[in-house]
Enzyme design. Sequence first.
Site, PDB file in Angstrom:
ATOM      1  N   LEU A 159       1.121  -1.453   0.056  1.00  0.00           N
ATOM      2  CA  LEU A 159       0.094  -0.195   0.112  1.00  0.00           C
ATOM      3  C   LEU A 159       0.590   1.093   0.201  1.00  0.00           C
ATOM      4  O   LEU A 159       0.627   2.609  -0.282  1.00  0.00           O
ATOM      5  CB  LEU A 159      -1.061  -0.547   1.353  1.00  0.00           C
ATOM      6  N   CYS A 160       1.795   1.584  -0.127  1.00  0.00           N
ATOM      7  CA  CYS A 160       3.070   2.405  -0.158  1.00  0.00           C
ATOM      8  C   CYS A 160       2.852   2.416  -1.811  1.00  0.00           C
ATOM      9  O   CYS A 160       2.777   2.676  -2.650  1.00  0.00           O
ATOM     10  CB  CYS A 160       4.673   1.482  -0.239  1.00  0.00           C
TER      11      CYS A 160
ATOM     12  N   MET B 284       9.568   4.147   5.388  1.00  0.00           N
ATOM     13  CA  MET B 284       9.078   3.218   4.524  1.00  0.00           C
ATOM     14  C   MET B 284      10.821   2.442   3.819  1.00  0.00           C
ATOM     15  O   MET B 284      11.057   1.385   3.696  1.00  0.00           O
ATOM     16  CB  MET B 284       7.743   2.744   3.837  1.00  0.00           C
TER      17      MET B 284
ATOM     18  N   ASP C 227      24.169 -11.220   1.673  1.00  0.00           N
ATOM     19  CA  ASP C 227      25.014 -12.075   0.234  1.00  0.00           C
ATOM     20  C   ASP C 227      26.022 -12.091  -0.100  1.00  0.00           C
ATOM     21  O   ASP C 227      26.655 -13.264  -0.587  1.00  0.00           O
ATOM     22  CB  ASP C 227      24.034 -11.566  -0.444  1.00  0.00           C
TER      23      ASP C 227
END
Lengths: 152, 259
Positions: free
Chosen positions: B74-75, B112, B127
Site C-alpha cells: 500500500l505504499c 518505508m 549475500d
Amino acid sequence: MIDVRVQSSVFDVGEEQRYLLAGRCDIGAVVTFTGLVRDVNERPDVQALSLEHYPGMTEAALRDIAEQATSRWPLEGVRIVHRVGRLSPSDPIVMVMVASAHRRAAFDACDFLMDHLKTRAPFWKKEHTASGTYWVSARDSDVRAADRWEEA
Amino acid sequence: MSLTHLNARGEAHMVDVGDKAETQREAVASGRIVMRPDTLALLAEGGLPKGDVLATARIAGIQAAKRTHELIPLCHALLLSKVSVDFRLDEAASCVHVESRCRLAGRTGVEMEALTAVSVACLTLYDMCKAVDKDMTIDGVCLEHKTGGKSGEWHRAAEEVPATREASETPPVGVAAIRVKFLAELRERLDTEEVEVPVASLKSLDVASLKAALEARDSRFAALSAARILCAVDHAMAHDDTTLREGDEVAFFPPVTGG
C-alpha cells in the site's frame, strides 16, 4: 621489554626499531626477521593469503614464547608483530625483532622465536589460487626446527 | 489512533494523499548485521570473493528505496529527492551498522523507503559475505527519526545498545556449561563454530570427557580425537587429561601454520 601485536594493518620495520631503541644506549645488536607472502607455496599461483588466529590465545602464546627467549638469552628487547586478514604476495606478514648487547644472543633468540611462533602460536593460513582455495598444511620440518631447541 | 491503511470496513486500502499538503520530509532508518570478527576483517580489506561489498550494498539499498512501492503493497510510488546509505564498521561489536536517509518534497512520508533501503543493504551484505560466514544475523532494523508531514517530527527515544553476539551467546546464569570453539579448517570441516556443552553431560571434568560428550552428541565430532587436532583450555595448550572448570572456553584446532 616485550611487545607483541596482532594486527591487520601493515607494519614498518624501521619504525618498530626506532621504538625498540628509543632512549637506549646499552643495546649493541638488533636482529630482525621479516616474513613475506610468497606467490609460490603449496601451489605455484598463490594470489592471496588469508590469516586467521585465535584472539586472546594468540597474544598469550606470543608473549609466552618471548618470555622463554628472554629467560634463555640476555635480551634487552623483543618485538613481535603478526598480521591477520587478507594479504597479497610480497606483503610482510610477520616481524620478530630482538635486541641484545651482543649479536650472538640476538641471532639465536630471533631464530628460536620464529621456530616457536611457527609451531605454537595459533595462526592458520588459507591460500587463494587460480585453481582454488585451501588451508595450508603444517610442515614436519617446522616441528623439527622447533624441537632442536629442546634442552637435554 | 487508527491504522490509516485500513478503511472503515477494516479492509486494506491505499490512502488518498491528493489533498495532503506537500512538505519537506525526511526519514532516517538504521540496522546492523552482526558477523564473525574475521568476516568483518575480510570485508574491511576487500578480501571477499564477491568483490567490493559495501559499494554493492549501497547501490542495492538505494535501488530498493526507489522500488519500495513495488514491495510494500500500500505504499505510494515516490519521487525521492535524496537517498543515502552509509556503513560503519564496528570492530568492538563485530558488526556493520547501516544507516539510510531518504528525503523528498511530497505528501507522504519516506520512512518505508529508509527502512527498505536498510533492510536490502543488510540482505546484500549477507549475500556478499555468506560464502565465509553463514552465521551472520541482521537485527535492530528501525526508524531513527522522521520529519515533515502532519505528525511533524519524531525521534526514537534513546535506548540501550543491543547486546553483541558474544554476549548473547553466554550461557544463561545458573546453567553450568563449557564453551567449545572450533577454529580454521576444523570449523569449516565440522561446519560448526561454537557449541556449549552442559557440565552435567560430562563423565568427569576433563578434555577427554568433553570429546566423548561431543561425539555422543554428533558422530562428526569423532574428528576431534585425531592425533593432529590440538586443544586449548582458556587460551593455554591442553591435552586429554587437562582439567576443566565450568565456564571454561575450550578450543579445538588443526596444527598451526603462522609465520
